[in-house]
Design an enzyme around this catalytic site. Structure first.
Site, PDB file in Angstrom:
ATOM      1  N   TYR A 167       3.494   9.083 -11.091  1.00 43.98           N
ATOM      2  CA  TYR A 167       2.543   8.304 -10.286  1.00 43.98           C
ATOM      3  C   TYR A 167       1.699   7.380 -11.179  1.00 43.98           C
ATOM      4  O   TYR A 167       1.515   6.196 -10.866  1.00 43.98           O
ATOM      5  CB  TYR A 167       1.653   9.282  -9.519  1.00 43.98           C
ATOM      6  CG  TYR A 167       0.717   8.677  -8.512  1.00 43.98           C
ATOM      7  CD1 TYR A 167       1.132   8.476  -7.186  1.00 43.98           C
ATOM      8  CD2 TYR A 167      -0.589   8.325  -8.845  1.00 43.98           C
ATOM      9  CE1 TYR A 167       0.265   7.950  -6.248  1.00 43.98           C
ATOM     10  CE2 TYR A 167      -1.457   7.791  -7.910  1.00 43.98           C
ATOM     11  CZ  TYR A 167      -1.033   7.615  -6.608  1.00 43.98           C
ATOM     12  OH  TYR A 167      -1.895   7.091  -5.671  1.00 43.98           O
TER      13      TYR A 167
ATOM     14  N   GLY B 297     -10.169   5.162  -6.061  1.00 45.23           N
ATOM     15  CA  GLY B 297     -10.348   6.489  -6.652  1.00 45.23           C
ATOM     16  C   GLY B 297      -9.847   7.521  -5.663  1.00 45.23           C
ATOM     17  O   GLY B 297      -8.903   7.267  -4.903  1.00 45.23           O
TER      18      GLY B 297
ATOM     19  N   ASN C 293       0.810  -1.208   0.000  1.00 42.45           N
ATOM     20  CA  ASN C 293       0.000   0.000   0.000  1.00 42.45           C
ATOM     21  C   ASN C 293       0.853   1.271   0.000  1.00 42.45           C
ATOM     22  O   ASN C 293       0.363   2.336  -0.379  1.00 42.45           O
ATOM     23  CB  ASN C 293      -0.902  -0.034   1.247  1.00 42.45           C
ATOM     24  CG  ASN C 293      -1.514   1.306   1.554  1.00 42.45           C
ATOM     25  OD1 ASN C 293      -2.429   1.751   0.866  1.00 42.45           O
ATOM     26  ND2 ASN C 293      -1.000   1.995   2.570  1.00 42.45           N
ATOM     27  N   ALA C 294       2.129   1.166   0.408  1.00 45.15           N
ATOM     28  CA  ALA C 294       2.958   2.377   0.557  1.00 45.15           C
ATOM     29  C   ALA C 294       2.996   3.164  -0.746  1.00 45.15           C
ATOM     30  O   ALA C 294       3.233   2.606  -1.815  1.00 45.15           O
ATOM     31  CB  ALA C 294       4.375   1.977   0.971  1.00 45.15           C
ATOM     32  N   GLY C 295       2.753   4.438  -0.642  1.00 46.47           N
ATOM     33  CA  GLY C 295       2.773   5.251  -1.859  1.00 46.47           C
ATOM     34  C   GLY C 295       2.937   6.726  -1.552  1.00 46.47           C
ATOM     35  O   GLY C 295       2.541   7.197  -0.489  1.00 46.47           O
TER      36      GLY C 295
ATOM     37  N   ASP D 273       3.609  15.400  -7.535  1.00 47.52           N
ATOM     38  CA  ASP D 273       2.884  15.856  -8.722  1.00 47.52           C
ATOM     39  C   ASP D 273       3.534  17.085  -9.358  1.00 47.52           C
ATOM     40  O   ASP D 273       3.944  18.014  -8.671  1.00 47.52           O
ATOM     41  CB  ASP D 273       1.431  16.215  -8.359  1.00 47.52           C
ATOM     42  CG  ASP D 273       0.595  15.006  -7.944  1.00 47.52           C
ATOM     43  OD1 ASP D 273       1.107  13.877  -8.024  1.00 47.52           O
ATOM     44  OD2 ASP D 273      -0.567  15.207  -7.553  1.00 47.52           O
TER      45      ASP D 273
HETATM   46  N1  CAA Z   1      -6.558  18.836 -17.599  1.00 44.60           N
HETATM   47  C1  CAA Z   1      -6.215  19.851 -18.429  1.00 44.60           C
HETATM   48  N2  CAA Z   1      -5.618  20.970 -18.011  1.00 44.60           N
HETATM   49  C2  CAA Z   1      -5.354  21.078 -16.706  1.00 44.60           C
HETATM   50  C3  CAA Z   1      -5.662  20.054 -15.791  1.00 44.60           C
HETATM   51  C4  CAA Z   1      -6.299  18.903 -16.287  1.00 44.60           C
HETATM   52  N3  CAA Z   1      -6.670  17.897 -15.491  1.00 44.60           N
HETATM   53  N4  CAA Z   1      -5.262  20.435 -14.560  1.00 44.60           N
HETATM   54  C5  CAA Z   1      -4.718  21.666 -14.701  1.00 44.60           C
HETATM   55  N5  CAA Z   1      -4.781  22.037 -15.995  1.00 44.60           N
HETATM   56  C6  CAA Z   1      -4.322  23.298 -16.586  1.00 44.60           C
HETATM   57  C7  CAA Z   1      -4.764  24.481 -15.724  1.00 44.60           C
HETATM   58  O1  CAA Z   1      -6.078  24.858 -16.043  1.00 44.60           O
HETATM   59  C8  CAA Z   1      -3.752  25.533 -16.116  1.00 44.60           C
HETATM   60  O2  CAA Z   1      -4.104  26.105 -17.352  1.00 44.60           O
HETATM   61  P1  CAA Z   1      -3.971  27.669 -17.581  1.00 44.60           P
HETATM   62  O3  CAA Z   1      -2.487  27.947 -17.414  1.00 44.60           O
HETATM   63  O4  CAA Z   1      -4.474  27.869 -18.978  1.00 44.60           O
HETATM   64  O5  CAA Z   1      -4.801  28.295 -16.527  1.00 44.60           O
HETATM   65  C9  CAA Z   1      -2.476  24.743 -16.352  1.00 44.60           C
HETATM   66  O6  CAA Z   1      -2.908  23.379 -16.584  1.00 44.60           O
HETATM   67  C10 CAA Z   1      -1.556  24.764 -15.169  1.00 44.60           C
HETATM   68  O7  CAA Z   1      -2.307  24.301 -14.001  1.00 44.60           O
HETATM   69  P2  CAA Z   1      -1.826  24.656 -12.548  1.00 44.60           P
HETATM   70  O8  CAA Z   1      -1.894  26.143 -12.323  1.00 44.60           O
HETATM   71  O9  CAA Z   1      -2.562  23.789 -11.567  1.00 44.60           O
HETATM   72  O10 CAA Z   1      -0.295  24.240 -12.675  1.00 44.60           O
HETATM   73  P3  CAA Z   1       0.725  23.942 -11.572  1.00 44.60           P
HETATM   74  O11 CAA Z   1       2.028  23.718 -12.240  1.00 44.60           O
HETATM   75  O12 CAA Z   1       0.642  24.924 -10.455  1.00 44.60           O
HETATM   76  O13 CAA Z   1       0.191  22.541 -10.943  1.00 44.60           O
HETATM   77  C11 CAA Z   1      -0.382  20.282 -10.876  1.00 44.60           C
HETATM   78  C12 CAA Z   1       0.062  21.433 -11.768  1.00 44.60           C
HETATM   79  C13 CAA Z   1       0.702  19.991  -9.841  1.00 44.60           C
HETATM   80  C14 CAA Z   1      -0.532  19.068 -11.774  1.00 44.60           C
HETATM   81  C15 CAA Z   1      -1.701  20.636 -10.166  1.00 44.60           C
HETATM   82  O14 CAA Z   1      -2.663  20.965 -11.139  1.00 44.60           O
HETATM   83  C16 CAA Z   1      -2.229  19.476  -9.350  1.00 44.60           C
HETATM   84  O15 CAA Z   1      -1.800  19.248  -8.230  1.00 44.60           O
HETATM   85  N6  CAA Z   1      -3.198  18.743  -9.903  1.00 44.60           N
HETATM   86  C17 CAA Z   1      -3.801  17.587  -9.200  1.00 44.60           C
HETATM   87  C18 CAA Z   1      -3.147  16.323  -9.626  1.00 44.60           C
HETATM   88  C19 CAA Z   1      -3.882  15.180  -8.966  1.00 44.60           C
HETATM   89  O16 CAA Z   1      -5.051  14.935  -9.180  1.00 44.60           O
HETATM   90  N7  CAA Z   1      -3.164  14.435  -8.141  1.00 44.60           N
HETATM   91  C20 CAA Z   1      -3.772  13.329  -7.452  1.00 44.60           C
HETATM   92  C21 CAA Z   1      -3.208  13.236  -6.076  1.00 44.60           C
HETATM   93  S1  CAA Z   1      -4.076  12.072  -5.072  1.00 44.60           S
HETATM   94  C22 CAA Z   1      -3.612  10.614  -5.670  1.00 44.60           C
HETATM   95  O17 CAA Z   1      -2.792  10.476  -6.510  1.00 44.60           O
HETATM   96  C23 CAA Z   1      -4.291   9.417  -5.037  1.00 44.60           C
HETATM   97  C24 CAA Z   1      -4.939   8.579  -6.054  1.00 44.60           C
HETATM   98  O18 CAA Z   1      -4.437   7.495  -6.299  1.00 44.60           O
HETATM   99  C25 CAA Z   1      -6.203   8.995  -6.671  1.00 44.60           C
END
Ligand code: CAA
Length: 240
Positions: A147, A178, A82-84, A88
């Site tokens: 990831y 999810g 499970n470790a993860g 991002d």
């Molecule tokens: N699809 C398309 N475009 C996207 C997008 C997506 N899903 N997410 C962000 N963008 C776009 C934004 O709208 C933005 O566009 P504009 O510049 O035109 O406004 C551009 O990409 C940059 O976005 P950010 O300002 O968010 O960019 P950033 O560099 O600050 O951050 C990121 C990027 C780190 C990926 C941030 O968006 C983030 O943390 N996203 C979430 C990622 C995520 O869902 N991680 C899951 C963690 S939990 C997990 O992993 C457990 C599991 O198993 C489910």
């Protein structure tokens, strides 16, 4: 039956719920953690579950810890990888270290721990391995090439090892959570998370217990005919 179970990352979040569910199923549970000693101590105080501190991404540390657990309790027959971690970032800003950390911890750990427990399971002609994948390994996710690749790798790893384990009574399955209400998901920027939750048909984040229930099911002695499968638990966000 009081079989020995190791749950990596088992003192917090989804892992903690899994450790507790396996304890309730009568297993002797050892929950591992990488560094948060305070959380691990609080977890043991609350549950009575033994903890072990080691880096699941480091092969020698896995070898040493598994040898120690085996000497004290007997062979590990239930393993929950499970470790993860997440690191991002969009690829243009992702460093090689961010890639390595996620691949070593999330996927390398599966190799390490399966490698050092498999012979014990073979000798006992019984084993239950559950690898925790992710919806983001199935569907991909913006900002997570590291990831998503590691979690997707877990799904392939599971199907390959299931073929090796079957003849020895060792089942190998994956659970693909999810978005679950844990520290990891709470670290996602709030505006991004809001949009993600809006896409979950069930209308809420998962609870750690939602995932633990699936792991308890797959690790039951009775789950002997389920192997090489992936159980998606994601509120309908990705039907795969
Ligand atoms: N699809 C398309 N475009 C996207 C997008 C997506 N899903 N997410 C962000 N963008 C776009 C934004 O709208 C933005 O566009 P504009 O510049 O035109 O406004 C551009 O990409 C940059 O976005 P950010 O300002 O968010 O960019 P950033 O560099 O600050 O951050 C990121 C990027 C780190 C990926 C941030 O968006 C983030 O943390 N996203 C979430 C990622 C995520 O869902 N991680 C899951 C963690 S939990 C997990 O992993 C457990 C599991 O198993 C489910």
């Amino acid at each position: 039956m009081s079989r020995v179970a190791l749950v990596t990352g088992g003192t917090r979040g989804i892992g903690a719920a899994i450790s507790i569910a396996l304890q309730k199923a009568g297993r002797i549970v050892i929950a591992s953690y990488a560094g948060n000693t305070e959380a691990a101590a609080a977890f043991t105080k609350e549950t009575g579950i033994e903890t072990a501190r080691f880096d699941a991404g480091n092969f020698e540390e896995c070898q040493k810890t598994v040898a120690d657990i085996t000497a004290r309790h007997g062979a590990i027959e239930i393993l929950v990888n499970n470790a993860g971690i997440t690191r991002d970032s969009v690829i243009s800003k992702m460093t090689r270290d961010m890639w390595d950390a996620v691949v070593d911890t999330n996927l390398g750990s599966c190799f390490n721990l399966c490698k050092v427990t498999f012979d014990g399971m073979k000798a006992n002609k019984f084993g239950r391995i559950v690898n925790i994948g992710s919806i983001n390994g199935q569907a991909g996710q913006y900002g997570q090439v590291n990831y998503a690749a590691a979690k997707s790798g877990i799904h392939g790893f599971t199907k390959a090892l299931a073929q090796e384990g079957a003849r020895y009574g060792i089942t190998v399955n994956a659970v693909a959570p999810g978005y679950v209400d844990t520290d990891m998901v709470r670290a996602v920027p709030p505006d991004v998370l809001e949009k993600i939750i809006a896409k979950i048909p069930r209308g809420r984040l998962g609870k750690a217990e939602d995932i633990a229930r699936g792991v308890a099911f797959l690790t039951a002695d009775e789950a002997d005919f389920i192997t090489g499968s992936t159980l998606s638990i994601n509120g309908g966000q990705h039907m795969y």
